[in-house]
Design an enzyme around this catalytic site. Structure first.
Site, PDB file in Angstrom:
ATOM      1  N   TRP A   1     -59.969 -18.891 -57.943  1.00 55.35           N
ATOM      2  CA  TRP A   1     -61.051 -17.993 -57.967  1.00 55.35           C
ATOM      3  C   TRP A   1     -62.281 -18.656 -58.649  1.00 55.35           C
ATOM      4  O   TRP A   1     -62.072 -18.634 -59.774  1.00 55.35           O
ATOM      5  CB  TRP A   1     -60.788 -16.511 -57.907  1.00 55.35           C
ATOM      6  CG  TRP A   1     -62.019 -15.595 -57.891  1.00 55.35           C
ATOM      7  CD1 TRP A   1     -62.947 -15.616 -57.077  1.00 55.35           C
ATOM      8  CD2 TRP A   1     -62.247 -14.431 -58.823  1.00 55.35           C
ATOM      9  NE1 TRP A   1     -63.705 -14.480 -57.396  1.00 55.35           N
ATOM     10  CE2 TRP A   1     -63.492 -13.632 -58.468  1.00 55.35           C
ATOM     11  CE3 TRP A   1     -61.345 -14.345 -60.011  1.00 55.35           C
ATOM     12  CZ2 TRP A   1     -63.871 -12.786 -59.142  1.00 55.35           C
ATOM     13  CZ3 TRP A   1     -61.805 -12.906 -60.831  1.00 55.35           C
ATOM     14  CH2 TRP A   1     -63.075 -12.270 -60.222  1.00 55.35           C
TER      15      TRP A   1
ATOM     16  N   ASP B   1     -52.137 -12.175 -60.819  1.00 50.70           N
ATOM     17  CA  ASP B   1     -53.545 -11.329 -60.506  1.00 50.70           C
ATOM     18  C   ASP B   1     -53.133 -11.221 -59.033  1.00 50.70           C
ATOM     19  O   ASP B   1     -52.924 -11.956 -58.005  1.00 50.70           O
ATOM     20  CB  ASP B   1     -54.665 -12.604 -60.566  1.00 50.70           C
ATOM     21  CG  ASP B   1     -56.072 -11.835 -60.136  1.00 50.70           C
ATOM     22  OD1 ASP B   1     -55.876 -10.783 -59.893  1.00 50.70           O
ATOM     23  OD2 ASP B   1     -56.962 -12.768 -60.165  1.00 50.70           O
TER      24      ASP B   1
ATOM     25  N   LYS C   1     -60.595  -4.317 -52.168  1.00 46.16           N
ATOM     26  CA  LYS C   1     -60.413  -4.665 -50.916  1.00 46.16           C
ATOM     27  C   LYS C   1     -59.413  -3.773 -50.307  1.00 46.16           C
ATOM     28  O   LYS C   1     -59.909  -3.065 -49.213  1.00 46.16           O
ATOM     29  CB  LYS C   1     -59.716  -6.175 -50.783  1.00 46.16           C
ATOM     30  CG  LYS C   1     -59.975  -6.952 -51.866  1.00 46.16           C
ATOM     31  CD  LYS C   1     -61.514  -7.438 -52.005  1.00 46.16           C
ATOM     32  CE  LYS C   1     -61.462  -8.563 -53.254  1.00 46.16           C
ATOM     33  NZ  LYS C   1     -62.725  -8.994 -53.674  1.00 46.16           N
TER      34      LYS C   1
HETATM   35  C1  LMR Z   1     -64.478 -13.212 -53.938  1.00 43.94           C
HETATM   36  O1  LMR Z   1     -63.592 -14.009 -54.004  1.00 43.94           O
HETATM   37  O2  LMR Z   1     -65.462 -13.373 -53.152  1.00 43.94           O
HETATM   38  C2  LMR Z   1     -64.387 -11.740 -54.389  1.00 43.94           C
HETATM   39  O3  LMR Z   1     -63.264 -11.575 -54.998  1.00 43.94           O
HETATM   40  C3  LMR Z   1     -65.767 -11.075 -54.902  1.00 43.94           C
HETATM   41  C4  LMR Z   1     -66.053 -11.676 -56.188  1.00 43.94           C
HETATM   42  O4  LMR Z   1     -66.267 -10.800 -57.066  1.00 43.94           O
HETATM   43  O5  LMR Z   1     -66.117 -12.760 -56.561  1.00 43.94           O
END
Ligand code: LMR
Length: 391
Positions: free
Chosen positions: A124, A205, A240
């Protein structure tokens, strides 16, 4: 000027696009089949009961709503877990999963004194910044093998086996973001063995519990690590699974060896929260706590969550089928095997740019697609656009 955020910045550009066919496959948000962010029935019901109380808005405790925190632990570990009854887990209500990661990173850096974290490659987009800003050196372990559209498990386990004691390892417990490719249960077992034997600190996570296979299946890794390792950190989010994005509702849980140790951990976590934002807001925790406490609302939530999960799976198979119909020489069946909201599509940056310029379809630069933003009206358009940029 700072660069715009690779995910949320895309939504800003999307909003300014006047093309009526535009589709935002960037940010990880679940939209229903009408393209709307749903307000779950269980949330509506719990919320009207809460609002009907016309309660005053005193400060919450620093670690948030106690009932909510217990319900978080039960979702993560299972209601009968002895770790809960023995008092070996503490949870603080946080500002979403991001807040949990930040408080956890501060705890590891300032209280435990670790300064090296390993995150998956890829991961992420916000993980790196959160840990860097907490004072960590951020390193990566191999995770995704593009050629196999799967996990490069040998490389991953090889890297983890080589890490020095007390290294923090950040793991996606389910629905890996951005790839959608998860470890199998036997692979998780092997990772847990390496983490335990090498004295690494696991930080799990879990932002998509219930979006993969089920609440319990998706908690497999969390429960495994808690059973096998003496110290585990867990960041969870209800953005989510309850469709409560803007309420910023999540939790940091820390498991330790004894009740006494847990009391010390909580005291330190509370100090970090107090000096960051004092205490969390009331509303989101109140809603989630009310739904999880009430067996009818809990049942309704299970159904609504399953509905979201099933619709995503349907969109996965529809997208794969439609792309392969238009482009028979491309195999997109991997999309169906992935889990959660995202698919690492394999689209390259020039193709991502073309999708945006020619079709107003917004995808993260890495080629990550939010499958949960597809619906029966736009999936054909998206599949056709992807097949055109592939040619
Ligand atoms: C994402 O990965 O798009 C979501 O978790 C929203 C974010 O805050 O980035």
């Amino acid at each position: 000027m700072a660069p715009s955020d690779p995910i949320l910045g895309l939504t800003e550009i999307f909003k300014a696009d006047s093309n009526s066919s535009k589709v935002n496959l960037g940010v990880g948000v679940y939209y229903d089949n009408n393209g709307k962010v749903p307000l779950l029935e269980c949330v509506k019901s719990a919320e009207s009961a809460l609002v009907g109380k016309n309660a005053a808005r005193a400060y919450q405790p620093i670690d948030g709503n106690a009932e909510y925190n217990l319900k978080v632990q039960e979702l993560l570990l299972g209601a009968g877990s002895t770790v809960i009854t023995d008092g070996r887990i503490v949870t603080a209500q946080t500002l979403g999963g991001t807040g949990a990661l930040k408080v956890g990173a501060d705890f590891l850096r300032n209280v435990i004194g670790t300064d090296q974290v390993w995150i998956s490659n890829p991961t992420w987009a916000n993980h790196k910044g959160i840990f860097q800003n907490a004072g960590f050196t951020v390193n990566t372990y191999p995770y995704y093998d593009e050629s196999r559209k799967g996990v490069d498990f040998d490389a991953m386990i090889g890297k983890l086996s080589s890490l020095p004691k007390n290294s923090v390892v950040l793991l996606h417990a389910c629905c890996h973001n951005p790839t959608g490719v998860d470890l199998t249960k036997p692979q998780w077992d092997e990772i847990a063995t390496v983490v335990l034997n090498n004295g690494l600190i696991p930080f799990l996570d879990i932002a998509y519990q219930g979006f993969g296979d089920s609440i319990d299946d998706d908690a497999y890794a969390v429960r495994l690590f808690v059973e096998r390792c003496p110290n585990v950190l867990i960041a969870n989010s209800f953005s989510k699974s309850f469709s409560l994005y803007g309420e910023r509702i999540g939790g940091l849980s820390v498991v330790s060896g004894s009740k006494d140790e847990s009391a010390r951990v909580l005291s330190q976590v509370k100090t970090l929260i107090r000096t960051n934002y004092s205490n969390p807001p009331i509303h989101g925790g109140g809603i989630v706590g009310s739904v999880l406490r009430d067996s009818n609302l809990r049942g309704l939530w299970d159904q609504e969550l399953a509905g979201m999960r099933d619709r995503i799976k349907l969109m996965r198979s529809t997208l794969a089928k439609e792309i392969m119909r238009a482009c028979p020489d491309h195999d997109f069946s991997f999309i169906e095997a992935q889990r959660g909201m995202f698919s690492y599509s394999g689209l390259q940056k020039p193709q991502v740019d073309k999708l945006r310029a020619d079709f107003s379809i917004y995808v993260v630069d890495s080629g990550r697609i939010c499958v949960a933003a597809l619906n029966s009206q736009n999936v054909g358009y998206v599949a056709e656009a992807i097949s055109k940029v592939l040619k």
